[in-house]
Design a protein around this motif. Structure first.
Motif, PDB file in Angstrom:
ATOM      1  N   PRO A 161       3.479   1.299   4.149  1.00  0.00           N
ATOM      2  CA  PRO A 161       2.612   1.529   5.391  1.00  0.00           C
ATOM      3  C   PRO A 161       2.437   0.127   6.117  1.00  0.00           C
ATOM      4  O   PRO A 161       2.416  -1.057   5.623  1.00  0.00           O
ATOM      5  N   LYS A 162       2.233   0.340   7.489  1.00  0.00           N
ATOM      6  CA  LYS A 162       2.167  -0.807   8.255  1.00  0.00           C
ATOM      7  C   LYS A 162       0.683  -1.489   7.977  1.00  0.00           C
ATOM      8  O   LYS A 162      -0.323  -0.522   7.887  1.00  0.00           O
ATOM      9  N   ARG A 163       0.426  -2.724   8.041  1.00  0.00           N
ATOM     10  CA  ARG A 163      -0.929  -3.457   7.827  1.00  0.00           C
ATOM     11  C   ARG A 163      -1.467  -3.270   9.260  1.00  0.00           C
ATOM     12  O   ARG A 163      -1.188  -3.190  10.101  1.00  0.00           O
ATOM     13  N   GLU A 164      -2.848  -2.594   8.783  1.00  0.00           N
ATOM     14  CA  GLU A 164      -3.712  -2.751  10.057  1.00  0.00           C
ATOM     15  C   GLU A 164      -4.091  -3.848  10.460  1.00  0.00           C
ATOM     16  O   GLU A 164      -4.283  -4.841   9.614  1.00  0.00           O
ATOM     17  N   ALA A 165      -4.535  -4.137  11.809  1.00  0.00           N
ATOM     18  CA  ALA A 165      -4.753  -5.410  12.317  1.00  0.00           C
ATOM     19  C   ALA A 165      -6.299  -5.760  11.785  1.00  0.00           C
ATOM     20  O   ALA A 165      -7.011  -4.941  11.640  1.00  0.00           O
ATOM     21  N   GLY A 166      -6.557  -7.033  11.792  1.00  0.00           N
ATOM     22  CA  GLY A 166      -7.701  -7.641  11.043  1.00  0.00           C
ATOM     23  C   GLY A 166      -8.872  -7.497  12.254  1.00  0.00           C
ATOM     24  O   GLY A 166      -8.585  -7.262  13.474  1.00  0.00           O
ATOM     25  N   VAL A 167     -10.062  -7.749  11.852  1.00  0.00           N
ATOM     26  CA  VAL A 167     -11.155  -8.235  12.623  1.00  0.00           C
ATOM     27  C   VAL A 167     -11.949  -9.196  12.348  1.00  0.00           C
ATOM     28  O   VAL A 167     -11.820  -9.884  11.281  1.00  0.00           O
ATOM     29  N   ILE A 168     -12.397  -9.867  13.528  1.00  0.00           N
ATOM     30  CA  ILE A 168     -13.117 -11.155  13.203  1.00  0.00           C
ATOM     31  C   ILE A 168     -14.703 -10.757  13.203  1.00  0.00           C
ATOM     32  O   ILE A 168     -15.206 -10.001  14.162  1.00  0.00           O
ATOM     33  N   GLU A 198     -18.744 -11.846  12.987  1.00  0.00           N
ATOM     34  CA  GLU A 198     -19.399 -12.841  13.637  1.00  0.00           C
ATOM     35  C   GLU A 198     -20.184 -13.659  12.704  1.00  0.00           C
ATOM     36  O   GLU A 198     -20.217 -14.782  12.754  1.00  0.00           O
ATOM     37  N   THR A 199     -20.597 -13.296  11.592  1.00  0.00           N
ATOM     38  CA  THR A 199     -21.309 -13.724  10.665  1.00  0.00           C
ATOM     39  C   THR A 199     -21.252 -13.392   9.072  1.00  0.00           C
ATOM     40  O   THR A 199     -20.332 -12.364   9.090  1.00  0.00           O
ATOM     41  N   VAL A 200     -21.682 -14.396   8.349  1.00  0.00           N
ATOM     42  CA  VAL A 200     -21.258 -14.149   7.054  1.00  0.00           C
ATOM     43  C   VAL A 200     -21.707 -12.762   6.668  1.00  0.00           C
ATOM     44  O   VAL A 200     -21.223 -12.176   5.533  1.00  0.00           O
ATOM     45  N   ALA A 201     -23.213 -12.609   6.959  1.00  0.00           N
ATOM     46  CA  ALA A 201     -23.567 -11.284   6.425  1.00  0.00           C
ATOM     47  C   ALA A 201     -22.825 -10.190   6.926  1.00  0.00           C
ATOM     48  O   ALA A 201     -22.645  -9.188   6.153  1.00  0.00           O
ATOM     49  N   ASP A 202     -22.247 -10.175   8.235  1.00  0.00           N
ATOM     50  CA  ASP A 202     -21.331  -9.120   8.517  1.00  0.00           C
ATOM     51  C   ASP A 202     -20.186  -8.995   7.591  1.00  0.00           C
ATOM     52  O   ASP A 202     -19.739  -7.781   7.216  1.00  0.00           O
ATOM     53  N   LEU A 203     -19.643 -10.219   7.339  1.00  0.00           N
ATOM     54  CA  LEU A 203     -18.485 -10.076   6.384  1.00  0.00           C
ATOM     55  C   LEU A 203     -18.875  -9.399   4.708  1.00  0.00           C
ATOM     56  O   LEU A 203     -18.180  -8.568   4.367  1.00  0.00           O
ATOM     57  N   VAL A 204     -20.048  -9.895   4.371  1.00  0.00           N
ATOM     58  CA  VAL A 204     -20.452  -9.292   3.173  1.00  0.00           C
ATOM     59  C   VAL A 204     -20.745  -7.840   3.190  1.00  0.00           C
ATOM     60  O   VAL A 204     -20.034  -7.009   2.311  1.00  0.00           O
ATOM     61  N   ASP A 205     -21.189  -7.482   4.354  1.00  0.00           N
ATOM     62  CA  ASP A 205     -21.463  -5.844   4.426  1.00  0.00           C
ATOM     63  C   ASP A 205     -20.030  -5.485   4.427  1.00  0.00           C
ATOM     64  O   ASP A 205     -19.924  -4.029   3.936  1.00  0.00           O
ATOM     65  N   LYS A 206     -19.255  -5.789   5.178  1.00  0.00           N
ATOM     66  CA  LYS A 206     -17.953  -5.181   5.286  1.00  0.00           C
ATOM     67  C   LYS A 206     -17.101  -5.081   3.878  1.00  0.00           C
ATOM     68  O   LYS A 206     -16.550  -4.127   3.612  1.00  0.00           O
ATOM     69  N   LEU A 207     -17.336  -6.155   3.173  1.00  0.00           N
ATOM     70  CA  LEU A 207     -16.541  -6.204   2.011  1.00  0.00           C
ATOM     71  C   LEU A 207     -17.140  -5.391   1.106  1.00  0.00           C
ATOM     72  O   LEU A 207     -16.464  -4.494   0.152  1.00  0.00           O
ATOM     73  N   LYS A 208     -18.659  -4.960   1.251  1.00  0.00           N
ATOM     74  CA  LYS A 208     -19.267  -4.380   0.234  1.00  0.00           C
ATOM     75  C   LYS A 208     -19.074  -2.734   0.726  1.00  0.00           C
ATOM     76  O   LYS A 208     -18.766  -1.898   0.067  1.00  0.00           O
ATOM     77  N   ASN A 209     -19.252  -2.430   2.013  1.00  0.00           N
ATOM     78  CA  ASN A 209     -19.351  -1.114   2.326  1.00  0.00           C
ATOM     79  C   ASN A 209     -18.328  -0.531   3.070  1.00  0.00           C
ATOM     80  O   ASN A 209     -17.905   0.565   3.071  1.00  0.00           O
ATOM     81  N   GLU A 210     -17.233  -1.381   3.387  1.00  0.00           N
ATOM     82  CA  GLU A 210     -15.906  -0.919   4.065  1.00  0.00           C
ATOM     83  C   GLU A 210     -14.874  -0.956   2.992  1.00  0.00           C
ATOM     84  O   GLU A 210     -14.082  -0.065   2.768  1.00  0.00           O
ATOM     85  N   ALA A 211     -14.622  -2.143   2.588  1.00  0.00           N
ATOM     86  CA  ALA A 211     -13.552  -2.483   1.702  1.00  0.00           C
ATOM     87  C   ALA A 211     -14.074  -1.840   0.055  1.00  0.00           C
ATOM     88  O   ALA A 211     -13.138  -1.552  -0.522  1.00  0.00           O
ATOM     89  N   GLY A 212     -15.235  -2.138  -0.093  1.00  0.00           N
ATOM     90  CA  GLY A 212     -15.707  -1.750  -1.482  1.00  0.00           C
ATOM     91  C   GLY A 212     -15.038  -2.751  -2.690  1.00  0.00           C
ATOM     92  O   GLY A 212     -14.796  -2.083  -3.635  1.00  0.00           O
ATOM     93  N   VAL A 213     -14.754  -4.034  -2.154  1.00  0.00           N
ATOM     94  CA  VAL A 213     -14.424  -4.780  -3.112  1.00  0.00           C
ATOM     95  C   VAL A 213     -15.421  -5.633  -3.995  1.00  0.00           C
ATOM     96  O   VAL A 213     -15.208  -6.660  -4.940  1.00  0.00           O
TER      97      VAL A 213
END
Ligand code: AMP
Length: 249
Positions: free
Chosen positions: A224-231, A233-248
């Motif tokens: 499968p093709k790798r999806e493009a990444g997103v930048i 804005e903040t560490v809080a956003d990163l933690v939120d995405k890791l928790k709620n989108e990636a589930g890691v």
């Protein structure tokens, strides 16, 4: 001592493999083909043993189309003495390759067969082990060091989390890992010399071996093709995405 080195003609390791549109396999039309890199390591190891005077003859064998003669010539230019091409346009599965190699061993009676640990096209990692079973010879697979003595060979193997050293009695099957050596490039004079070295042309029927496929390849698909990444804005956003989108986390 005599060594048999089976080398496979495969898609060159630098080529990006493309899947045929109908998913029936990898498109090999107009694609550069070369010797399987683990086979190059096997040839190099045999040539080094010959240079040390441990062995006296290197026989290279390939099973494949007429063009596999070029693969054999490359091995001859590296220092092998003669070649055998078992010519077929069919796909030959590891078990059939092992049966053909056994038939060659029965004829040639080498003291060792040095194979690559795997072919980079099918990644099967089966042929050496199957050949050892068919011949009832000991095996030293994934060799990263090889020392050949009187009637014995010492093999250092790369295993999970470390190295294992084995001693086997000859005749034996050895398969090469990446760190065993760095294969040489053939020099121009040796390429010229290799043109005069003999290649015996055979067919699978000459050995009475049925190479009909036993496996059915159902489909081949691109990863499968790798999806493009997103930048973010903040560490809080990163933690939120890791928790709620990636589930890691
Ligand atoms: P595999 O089991 O297909 O991953 O291949 C392991 C090793 O078996 C290769 O590195 C070669 O040494 C040998 N081998 C497999 N297929 C062939 C072939 N068609 N001709 C010669 N040697 C082969």
């Amino acid at each position: 001592m005599k060594v048999l080195v089976p080398v496979k003609r495969v898609i060159d390791y630098n080529v990006k493999a493309r899947v045929k549109p109908d998913g029936s396999g990898v498109d090999l039309a107009n694609v550069k083909m070369s010797m399987n890199p683990f086979g190059e390591i096997a040839v190099e190891e045999a040539v080094r043993l010959k240079e040390k005077g441990t062995i006296s003859e290197i026989v290279v064998v390939s099973i494949g189309p007429t063009q596999a003669q070029e693969t054999i010539r490359t091995a001859l230019a590296m220092g092998a003495d003669r070649g055998i091409l078992i010519e077929t346009d069919q796909t030959v599965e590891p078990l059939s390759v092992a049966k053909l190699l056994k038939a060659v061993v029965d004829e040639e009676k080498p003291d060792m067969a040095i194979l690559g640990k795997q072919a980079i096209d099918d990644d099967a990692n089966q042929t050496g082990q199957m050949l050892s079973a068919l011949l009832d010879w000991p095996q030293g697979t994934f060799a990263s060091e090889l020392e050949v003595g009187e009637g014995k060979a010492k093999i250092t193997r790369e295993i999970d989390g470390g190295l294992q050293t084995l001693e086997v009695e000859l005749p034996a099957v050895i398969t090469t890992d990446l760190r065993l050596n760095e294969p040489r490039y053939a020099s121009l004079p040796n390429i010229m010399k290799a043109k005069r070295k003999p290649i015996d042309m055979k067919k699978p029927e000459d050995y009475g071996i049925n190479i009909e496929a036993r496996l059915e390849q159902i489909t081949v698909a691109e990863p499968p093709k790798r999806e493009a990444g997103v930048i973010v804005e903040t560490v809080a956003d990163l933690v939120d995405k890791l928790k709620n989108e990636a589930g890691v986390i």
